[in-house]
Design an enzyme around this catalytic site. Structure first.
Site, PDB file in Angstrom:
ATOM      1  N   ARG A  87      -3.380  -4.816   7.905  1.00 11.22           N
ATOM      2  CA  ARG A  87      -4.281  -3.827   8.370  1.00 11.22           C
ATOM      3  C   ARG A  87      -5.672  -4.339   8.794  1.00 11.22           C
ATOM      4  NH1 ARG A  87      -7.143  -1.582   3.355  1.00 11.22           N
ATOM      5  NH2 ARG A  87      -6.091  -2.278   1.597  1.00 11.22           N
ATOM      6  N   TYR A  96       6.425  -8.731   8.255  1.00 11.82           N
ATOM      7  CA  TYR A  96       6.196  -7.402   8.454  1.00 11.82           C
ATOM      8  C   TYR A  96       6.615  -6.726   9.855  1.00 11.82           C
ATOM      9  CZ  TYR A  96       3.399  -7.962   4.206  1.00 11.82           C
ATOM     10  OH  TYR A  96       2.810  -8.133   2.894  1.00 11.82           O
ATOM     11  N   ASP A 135       0.884  -1.284  -0.057  1.00  8.66           N
ATOM     12  CA  ASP A 135       0.115  -0.043  -0.047  1.00  8.66           C
ATOM     13  C   ASP A 135       0.947   1.149   0.048  1.00  8.66           C
ATOM     14  OD1 ASP A 135      -2.206  -1.670   0.076  1.00  8.66           O
ATOM     15  OD2 ASP A 135      -2.639  -1.319   2.221  1.00  8.66           O
ATOM     16  N   ASP A 154      -6.753   1.569   8.204  1.00 10.35           N
ATOM     17  CA  ASP A 154      -5.197   2.105   8.257  1.00 10.35           C
ATOM     18  C   ASP A 154      -5.409   3.569   8.597  1.00 10.35           C
ATOM     19  OD1 ASP A 154      -5.483   3.449   5.692  1.00 10.35           O
ATOM     20  OD2 ASP A 154      -4.260   1.449   5.061  1.00 10.35           O
TER      21      ASP A 154
END
Length: 244
Positions: free
Chosen positions: A181, A75, A47, A89
């Site tokens: 997210r 991540y 993203d 998010d």
């Protein structure tokens, strides 16, 4: 990196540290211009808000996109408790704000541990997943909500790095198709006060690590031969049968 003598086409894998605020496609376009070649792709979208490891495929290596996207990923990021957004998010609008309790570190770890393992996750409305050929985010921008089929994912580890109310710093290792997210949103929901993702950085894809990557700005400023030297040989990452 190799150059096909007959076609004079660069082939290889370039590991880029994607900066915040641009799309993965923007990175592909930049590399395409830098290398002066059209056959460039990537293996796994990040993203605009996210940073970190983006695998850029050039030439014949583009055939391996699906293979590389199937690999597990790691991540690191930050979840803010107490606020729910429409996109799950920090790029979204705040829908709800709630007080955050004085949870202990052990309590937060317990909630996070409850997400480890095989599970089904519902894709967020603000995503590129398509329903009847239309990306969900286009419907979301119109205020529409549609039913989404849950997807099977696996969270191998979900570790707490820091808990400082209202923020949780974490590291997660998960399968392809996992929306981090949504994991943040669901964690906040399970805790009871809501939450959303405020920072995300992809640090690893299978055995490829962010330490091997080079920042996009640095790549764009390098002379072309220096960029070529950054390429990983195709067969050092991708089995030959994938490219057959």
């Amino acid at each position: 990196m190799t150059i096909n003598a007959q076609q004079k086409e660069v082939e290889g894998i370039l590991l880029v540290d994607k900066p915040k605020g641009i799309t993965s496609h923007d990175v592909v376009d930049s590399i395409r211009r830098k290398l002066k070649t059209k056959r460039v792709g990537h293996a796994g979208t990040l993203d605009p808000m996210a940073t970190g490891l983006l695998i850029i495929l050039v030439g014949k290596a583009t055939k391996a996109s699906q293979f590389l996207m199937s690999m597990d990923k790691e991540y690191e990021g930050t979840i803010r408790l107490g606020q729910i957004t429409d996109s799950q998010d920090a790029d979204g609008s705040i829908l709800e704000e709630n007080p955050v309790g004085d949870f202990t570190r052990e309590q937060i770890v317990g909630y996070m541990d409850s997400f480890i393992g095989d599970q089904y996750q519902t894709p967020p409305m603000f995503s590129a997943k398509k329903i009847n050929g239309v990306p969900l985010y286009k419907l979301a921008r119109k205020g529409e909500q549609v039913e989404r089929e849950p997807r099977f994912i696996r969270v191998s580890s979900f570790d707490l790095l820091r808990w400082e109310k209202p923020d949780i710093d974490f590291r997660v290792f998960c399968t392809k198709g996992t929306y981090v997210r949504t994991l943040a949103h669901d964690l906040g929901k399970r805790i009871g006060c809501g939450g959303h993702l405020i920072a995300l950085r992809r640090t690893m894809i299978d055995k490829l690590h962010i330490k091997q990557a080079t920042g996009l700005e640095a790549i764009m400023e390098m002379p072309l031969p220096s960029v070529h030297n950054l390429f990983l040989p195709v067969f050092s990452v991708i089995p030959s049968y994938v490219l057959a």
